[in-house]
Design a protein around this motif. Structure first.
Motif, PDB file in Angstrom:
ATOM      1  N   ILE A 248       0.943  -1.292  -0.185  1.00 45.49           N
ATOM      2  CA  ILE A 248       0.022   0.107   0.118  1.00 45.49           C
ATOM      3  C   ILE A 248       0.862   1.343   0.053  1.00 45.49           C
ATOM      4  O   ILE A 248       0.598   2.336  -0.856  1.00 45.49           O
ATOM      5  N   GLU A 249       1.999   1.252   0.841  1.00 42.20           N
ATOM      6  CA  GLU A 249       2.816   2.233   0.935  1.00 42.20           C
ATOM      7  C   GLU A 249       3.476   2.394  -0.563  1.00 42.20           C
ATOM      8  O   GLU A 249       3.607   3.750  -0.993  1.00 42.20           O
ATOM      9  N   ALA A 250       3.944   1.602  -1.135  1.00 42.54           N
ATOM     10  CA  ALA A 250       4.518   1.628  -2.501  1.00 42.54           C
ATOM     11  C   ALA A 250       3.564   2.111  -3.453  1.00 42.54           C
ATOM     12  O   ALA A 250       3.776   2.671  -4.362  1.00 42.54           O
ATOM     13  N   SER A 251       2.131   1.579  -3.318  1.00 41.94           N
ATOM     14  CA  SER A 251       1.345   2.239  -4.260  1.00 41.94           C
ATOM     15  C   SER A 251       1.191   3.709  -4.060  1.00 41.94           C
ATOM     16  O   SER A 251       1.007   4.470  -5.131  1.00 41.94           O
ATOM     17  N   GLU A 252       0.973   4.060  -2.741  1.00 43.80           N
ATOM     18  CA  GLU A 252       0.982   5.453  -2.566  1.00 43.80           C
ATOM     19  C   GLU A 252       2.102   6.349  -3.106  1.00 43.80           C
ATOM     20  O   GLU A 252       1.826   7.319  -3.782  1.00 43.80           O
TER      21      GLU A 252
ATOM     22  N   ASP B  22       3.851   0.142 -18.174  1.00 40.40           N
ATOM     23  CA  ASP B  22       4.906  -1.000 -17.971  1.00 40.40           C
ATOM     24  C   ASP B  22       5.119  -1.130 -16.562  1.00 40.40           C
ATOM     25  O   ASP B  22       5.146  -2.471 -16.196  1.00 40.40           O
ATOM     26  N   ALA B  23       5.240  -0.190 -15.633  1.00 36.37           N
ATOM     27  CA  ALA B  23       5.699  -0.665 -14.168  1.00 36.37           C
ATOM     28  C   ALA B  23       4.396  -1.105 -13.624  1.00 36.37           C
ATOM     29  O   ALA B  23       4.563  -1.934 -12.701  1.00 36.37           O
ATOM     30  N   SER B  24       3.203  -0.472 -14.079  1.00 32.68           N
ATOM     31  CA  SER B  24       1.947  -1.237 -13.375  1.00 32.68           C
ATOM     32  C   SER B  24       1.823  -2.612 -13.738  1.00 32.68           C
ATOM     33  O   SER B  24       1.451  -3.351 -12.965  1.00 32.68           O
ATOM     34  N   ARG B  25       2.085  -2.849 -15.086  1.00 34.46           N
ATOM     35  CA  ARG B  25       1.773  -4.236 -15.730  1.00 34.46           C
ATOM     36  C   ARG B  25       2.740  -5.304 -14.953  1.00 34.46           C
ATOM     37  O   ARG B  25       2.534  -6.337 -14.559  1.00 34.46           O
TER      38      ARG B  25
ATOM     39  N   GLU C 258      22.719   5.764  -4.885  1.00 39.10           N
ATOM     40  CA  GLU C 258      21.523   5.571  -4.296  1.00 39.10           C
ATOM     41  C   GLU C 258      20.097   5.655  -5.083  1.00 39.10           C
ATOM     42  O   GLU C 258      18.933   5.226  -4.606  1.00 39.10           O
ATOM     43  N   ASN C 259      20.149   6.311  -6.164  1.00 42.84           N
ATOM     44  CA  ASN C 259      19.030   6.514  -7.202  1.00 42.84           C
ATOM     45  C   ASN C 259      18.913   5.444  -8.046  1.00 42.84           C
ATOM     46  O   ASN C 259      18.050   5.631  -8.982  1.00 42.84           O
ATOM     47  N   ILE C 260      19.741   4.561  -7.976  1.00 41.47           N
ATOM     48  CA  ILE C 260      19.413   3.485  -9.089  1.00 41.47           C
ATOM     49  C   ILE C 260      18.012   2.879  -9.314  1.00 41.47           C
ATOM     50  O   ILE C 260      17.406   2.406 -10.379  1.00 41.47           O
ATOM     51  N   PHE C 261      17.625   2.518  -8.095  1.00 44.42           N
ATOM     52  CA  PHE C 261      16.370   1.845  -7.926  1.00 44.42           C
ATOM     53  C   PHE C 261      14.873   2.945  -7.599  1.00 44.42           C
ATOM     54  O   PHE C 261      13.996   2.474  -7.405  1.00 44.42           O
ATOM     55  N   THR C 262      15.515   4.238  -7.867  1.00 45.00           N
ATOM     56  CA  THR C 262      14.255   5.019  -7.665  1.00 45.00           C
ATOM     57  C   THR C 262      13.564   5.043  -9.137  1.00 45.00           C
ATOM     58  O   THR C 262      14.247   5.237 -10.332  1.00 45.00           O
ATOM     59  N   ARG C 263      12.110   4.778  -9.075  1.00 47.78           N
ATOM     60  CA  ARG C 263      11.237   4.868 -10.023  1.00 47.78           C
ATOM     61  C   ARG C 263      11.534   6.347 -11.128  1.00 47.78           C
ATOM     62  O   ARG C 263      11.312   7.326 -10.371  1.00 47.78           O
TER      63      ARG C 263
END
Length: 396
Positions: free
Chosen positions: A217-221, A277-280, A388-393
């Motif tokens: 839920i936190e990730a979705s927000e 793509d990210a949502s799928r 540190e930003n490699i995995f930032t969307r």
């Protein structure tokens, strides 16, 4: 002399009746040798029939729920008053029960005395009055003791189950209802980490499940906030540029502004595609089941595929897999397509930043609890400030 010897070391009573049902011997009244038992008047069948049944005998027989007949003990009276003695005089062996004074039970067996294939009398063998009652009382007390012990054990087990199982389950159920109303209540979930039984396992699984749900839920927000922020930037830039069109004075300026608007719209379109793509991807990861993925096979297959692509021209692709291990040592649980997509993206990125003549190496290493898959290139690398930003969307 024969009757006492037959009953030696027993407490049973034996009565012998002649063919007419007259009592001719009674072990409870054995006299000296040569003596006889006086026959009281009325000892023959011509006397008035005594009552062999009453309400106590009928109640006892009903409570016993068996085929064994129950009679009153008629003492020295004619034995033919008992139907079982009459049956024995006809050659049959039968059982009966009698009630003595104070309703003490006597179990008896009537059997014919045969000599020369002819019935000469009847032997009625009986227990001592009250002996059966004593046995029944002893058995009753034993059963009662077992019943009371079982009841006490049941109460103790119920108490222990209520404290060790029912109460923790009630707490988990209560907090589950609270989590359905307020997901932040996950922080207040009861902990049973010190228990190694099924309740502890259930509590830990429930905690992991709710925390995973809370993280999702936190990730979705956060995802929604990131999408809104990233979409707002090109929209704002395009809007500002469009509003500035009214102030242009030359065709060249207008063309530059239009080109800038088109660039922002392309950027916006790319962001929308990335969001889709990210949502799928998130939906696939949540819904599709995990299966066995053979990392060694995936690496070999994709490297061979990339070697035939134009992007790999004048560049060398190498594979370095830890030796001395079985292929199954590099098997993981996951989604094969998504693992291939991750490795494809890493290889494409490594080749794009590797100069002509350079080498891209894919390594597999086995750790005690993990498997390391490393894509090593000879490109310029990433600035330390951006690690540190490699995995930032949507980070660019």
């Amino acid at each position: 002399p024969l009757l006492p010897s037959l009953l030696e070391q027993t407490t049973n009573r034996a009565r012998v009746y002649d063919i007419g049902g007259v009592l001719i011997a009674d072990s409870s009244r054995i006299l000296r040798p040569g003596s006889i038992i006086p026959i009281k008047p009325g000892g023959r069948l011509t006397e008035q029939k005594p009552r062999t049944e009453n309400h106590w005998t009928r109640l006892t027989q009903w409570l016993m729920s068996s085929d064994l007949r129950v009679y009153k003990d008629i003492g020295q009276a004619n034995g033919r008053f008992y139907p079982e003695v009459k049956a024995a005089l006809k050659g049959e062996t039968t059982e009966l029960m009698m009630l003595a004074r104070k309703r003490r039970k006597i179990v008896s067996v009537a059997t014919p005395i045969v000599r020369g294939n002819e019935v000469r009398g009847v032997l009625l063998l009986s227990t001592v009055p009250g002996e059966i009652d004593d046995v029944q009382k002893a058995e009753l007390f034993a059963v009662l003791f077992v019943v009371l012990g079982a009841a006490a054990a049941t109460l103790l087990a119920s108490f222990l189950l209520a404290r060790t199982v029912a109460e923790p389950m009630r707490q988990l159920s209560q907090y589950a209802n609270e989590v359905t109303r307020d997901i932040s209540a996950v922080k207040d979930l009861p902990r049973f980490d010190d228990r190694a039984d099924e309740v502890g396992q259930l509590a830990r699984s429930f905690t992991l499940m709710t925390r995973a749900l809370y993280r999702r839920i936190e990730a979705s927000e956060k995802f929604a906030a990131d999408v809104a922020h990233e979409l707002k930037n090109p929209l704002t830039a395009a809007r500002s540029t469009a509003e500035s069109l009214i102030y242009v004075k030359t065709d060249k300026q207008r063309d530059e502004f239009i080109e800038q608007i088109q660039l922002e719209l392309k950027r916006l379109n790319k962001l929308i595609s990335d969001v889709a793509d990210a949502s799928r991807l998130d939906a696939d990861l949540a819904l599709q089941p995990f299966q066995e993925v053979q990392l060694k096979t995936v690496v070999n297959t994709l490297v061979e595929t990339f070697r035939d692509l134009p992007a790999a021209e004048d560049r060398h692709l190498a594979i370095d897999i830890e030796p001395g291990l079985q292929p199954s040592a590099f098997d993981i649980s996951g989604q094969n397509g998504r693992v291939e997509q991750v490795l494809t993206n890493l290889l494409a990125n490594a080749l794009s930043f590797t100069a002509t003549g350079g080498t891209v190496t894919v390594r597999l290493r086995r750790a005690p609890l993990t498997i390391d898959m490393i894509v090593d290139d000879q490109g310029p690398g990433i600035d330390q400030d951006n690690i540190e930003n490699i995995f930032t969307r949507f980070y660019t």
